[in-house]
Design a protein around this motif. Structure first.
Motif, mmCIF file in Angstrom:
data_model
loop_
_atom_site.group_PDB
_atom_site.id
_atom_site.type_symbol
_atom_site.label_atom_id
_atom_site.label_comp_id
_atom_site.label_asym_id
_atom_site.label_seq_id
_atom_site.Cartn_x
_atom_site.Cartn_y
_atom_site.Cartn_z
ATOM 1 N N ASN A 29 -86.518 -22.954 10.195
ATOM 2 C CA ASN A 29 -86.873 -22.831 12.307
ATOM 3 C C ASN A 29 -88.324 -21.681 12.746
ATOM 4 O O ASN A 29 -88.953 -21.480 13.254
ATOM 5 N N ARG A 30 -87.856 -20.703 11.267
ATOM 6 C CA ARG A 30 -90.382 -20.328 11.586
ATOM 7 C C ARG A 30 -90.597 -20.575 10.580
ATOM 8 O O ARG A 30 -89.645 -20.685 9.293
ATOM 9 N N GLU A 31 -91.615 -21.114 10.725
ATOM 10 C CA GLU A 31 -92.634 -20.593 9.497
ATOM 11 C C GLU A 31 -92.974 -19.534 9.041
ATOM 12 O O GLU A 31 -94.144 -18.396 9.983
ATOM 13 N N ILE A 32 -92.740 -19.298 7.859
ATOM 14 C CA ILE A 32 -92.925 -18.013 6.736
ATOM 15 C C ILE A 32 -93.577 -18.397 6.270
ATOM 16 O O ILE A 32 -93.041 -19.104 4.971
ATOM 17 N N SER A 33 -94.731 -18.010 5.161
ATOM 18 C CA SER A 33 -95.179 -18.385 4.059
ATOM 19 C C SER A 33 -95.385 -16.778 3.408
ATOM 20 O O SER A 33 -95.284 -15.455 3.992
ATOM 21 N N LEU A 34 -95.233 -17.081 2.448
ATOM 22 C CA LEU A 34 -95.004 -15.505 1.100
ATOM 23 C C LEU A 34 -96.654 -15.825 0.087
ATOM 24 O O LEU A 34 -96.324 -16.772 -0.433
ATOM 25 N N SER A 35 -96.972 -14.495 -0.125
ATOM 26 C CA SER A 35 -97.715 -14.169 -0.750
ATOM 27 C C SER A 35 -97.552 -12.991 -2.018
ATOM 28 O O SER A 35 -96.912 -11.887 -1.367
ATOM 29 N N VAL A 36 -97.741 -13.025 -3.138
ATOM 30 C CA VAL A 36 -97.192 -12.023 -3.787
ATOM 31 C C VAL A 36 -98.143 -11.579 -4.372
ATOM 32 O O VAL A 36 -98.914 -11.910 -5.579
ATOM 33 N N PHE A 37 -98.387 -10.262 -5.175
ATOM 34 C CA PHE A 37 -99.558 -9.591 -5.433
ATOM 35 C C PHE A 37 -98.528 -8.281 -6.301
ATOM 36 O O PHE A 37 -97.913 -7.304 -6.142
ATOM 37 N N SER A 38 -99.427 -8.274 -7.499
ATOM 38 C CA SER A 38 -99.621 -6.930 -8.258
ATOM 39 C C SER A 38 -99.929 -6.120 -8.071
ATOM 40 O O SER A 38 -100.276 -5.302 -8.650
ATOM 41 N N ASP A 39 -101.358 -6.052 -8.019
ATOM 42 C CA ASP A 39 -102.264 -5.561 -7.363
ATOM 43 C C ASP A 39 -103.188 -5.168 -5.923
ATOM 44 O O ASP A 39 -103.146 -5.665 -5.186
ATOM 45 N N PRO A 40 -103.306 -3.922 -5.506
ATOM 46 C CA PRO A 40 -103.305 -3.462 -4.261
ATOM 47 C C PRO A 40 -104.681 -3.996 -3.851
ATOM 48 O O PRO A 40 -105.059 -4.131 -2.539
ATOM 49 N N GLU A 41 -105.887 -3.962 -4.444
ATOM 50 C CA GLU A 41 -106.915 -4.980 -4.219
ATOM 51 C C GLU A 41 -107.011 -5.777 -3.885
ATOM 52 O O GLU A 41 -107.927 -6.141 -3.121
ATOM 53 N N GLU A 42 -106.565 -6.809 -4.612
ATOM 54 C CA GLU A 42 -106.104 -8.303 -4.636
ATOM 55 C C GLU A 42 -105.537 -8.702 -3.510
ATOM 56 O O GLU A 42 -105.829 -8.813 -3.118
ATOM 57 N N LEU A 43 -104.716 -7.427 -2.913
ATOM 58 C CA LEU A 43 -103.855 -8.114 -1.686
ATOM 59 C C LEU A 43 -105.106 -7.408 -0.646
ATOM 60 O O LEU A 43 -105.180 -8.585 0.230
ATOM 61 N N LEU A 44 -105.990 -5.732 -0.580
ATOM 62 C CA LEU A 44 -107.288 -6.081 0.379
ATOM 63 C C LEU A 44 -107.397 -7.414 0.116
ATOM 64 O O LEU A 44 -108.135 -7.374 1.320
ATOM 65 N N GLU A 45 -108.186 -7.387 -0.689
ATOM 66 C CA GLU A 45 -109.594 -8.994 -0.509
ATOM 67 C C GLU A 45 -108.710 -10.076 -0.370
ATOM 68 O O GLU A 45 -109.407 -10.272 0.846
ATOM 69 N N VAL A 46 -107.685 -10.189 -0.786
ATOM 70 C CA VAL A 46 -107.117 -11.761 0.297
ATOM 71 C C VAL A 46 -107.390 -11.468 1.786
ATOM 72 O O VAL A 46 -107.139 -12.214 2.416
ATOM 73 N N THR A 47 -106.494 -9.729 1.571
ATOM 74 C CA THR A 47 -105.978 -9.737 3.898
ATOM 75 C C THR A 47 -107.251 -10.062 4.254
ATOM 76 O O THR A 47 -107.693 -10.233 5.014
ATOM 77 N N LYS A 48 -108.659 -9.960 3.767
ATOM 78 C CA LYS A 48 -110.294 -9.627 4.519
ATOM 79 C C LYS A 48 -110.245 -11.256 4.178
ATOM 80 O O LYS A 48 -111.350 -11.167 5.419
ATOM 81 N N LYS A 49 -110.130 -12.019 2.918
ATOM 82 C CA LYS A 49 -110.805 -13.306 3.742
ATOM 83 C C LYS A 49 -109.870 -13.796 4.871
ATOM 84 O O LYS A 49 -110.133 -14.785 5.204
ATOM 85 N N ILE A 50 -108.338 -13.369 4.634
ATOM 86 C CA ILE A 50 -107.594 -14.500 5.356
ATOM 87 C C ILE A 50 -107.113 -14.071 6.848
ATOM 88 O O ILE A 50 -106.734 -14.553 8.026
ATOM 89 N N GLY A 51 -107.696 -12.454 7.310
ATOM 90 C CA GLY A 51 -107.551 -12.235 8.201
ATOM 91 C C GLY A 51 -105.813 -11.092 8.451
ATOM 92 O O GLY A 51 -105.874 -11.350 9.571
#
Length: 171
Positions: A29-51
């Protein structure tokens, strides 16, 4: 709702990822999406792209950047998602307060405990009625809460946002 996991250990990444996939399937009933990262830099990069993400589940002991440093960088970049640390180290528990961590869980964890904490984090995000504007800058996308916005001005062909904390963001 967007959830990110970042852990450089494949075993724990798969374990927490599997637990969250189960949680998502039980909460259709909740719209939940999951993203999985092995590298903190990759997480930061994606976070900057998607807000940003609404919930960050982070390990602390990682190779290039520890989870506290990652949390600090997320906060400095204006991301206010709930941070839940899942780690094998007790020594950073006090440091987690500096990034306003939502919770701190030690490995190996108890599934029911993680689900309970996740429920609280999800409810906290859902109950948050904060309104914000998503601003696209040259480097990334930034969420600016309305209550953090002092004023905006048009300068040449860009908008300059002046925030209550003294920061200036240019679109």
């Amino acid at each position: 709702m967007k959830i990110a996991i970042c852990d450089d250990d494949e075993y724990y990444r798969e374990q927490i990822g599997g637990l969250l996939k189960k949680y998502i399937s039980q909460n259709k009933n909740r719209e939940i999406s999951l993203s999985v990262f092995s590298d903190p830099e990759e997480l930061l990069e994606v976070t900057k792209k998607i807000g940003g993400f609404d919930i960050f589940i982070l390990d602390i002991v990682m190779n290039d950047m520890n989870g506290i440093e990652l949390g600090r960088e997320l906060r400095e970049n204006g991301y206010d998602g709930k941070i839940i640390y899942i780690t094998s180290s007790e020594e950073f528990a006090v440091d987690s307060y500096s990034v306003e961590a939502f919770n701190y869980i030690l490995k190996p964890w108890n599934d029911e405990n993680v689900i309970s904490i996740l429920d609280k984090a999800v409810l906290s995000v859902l109950n948050k009625t904060e309104k914000y504007i998503l601003v696209k800058t040259k480097e990334s996308s930034v969420k600016i809460p309305f209550d953090a916005l002092l004023y905006a001005e048009l300068a040449d062909r860009s908008i300059v946002y002046h925030l209550t904390n003294g920061k200036i963001i240019e679109s």
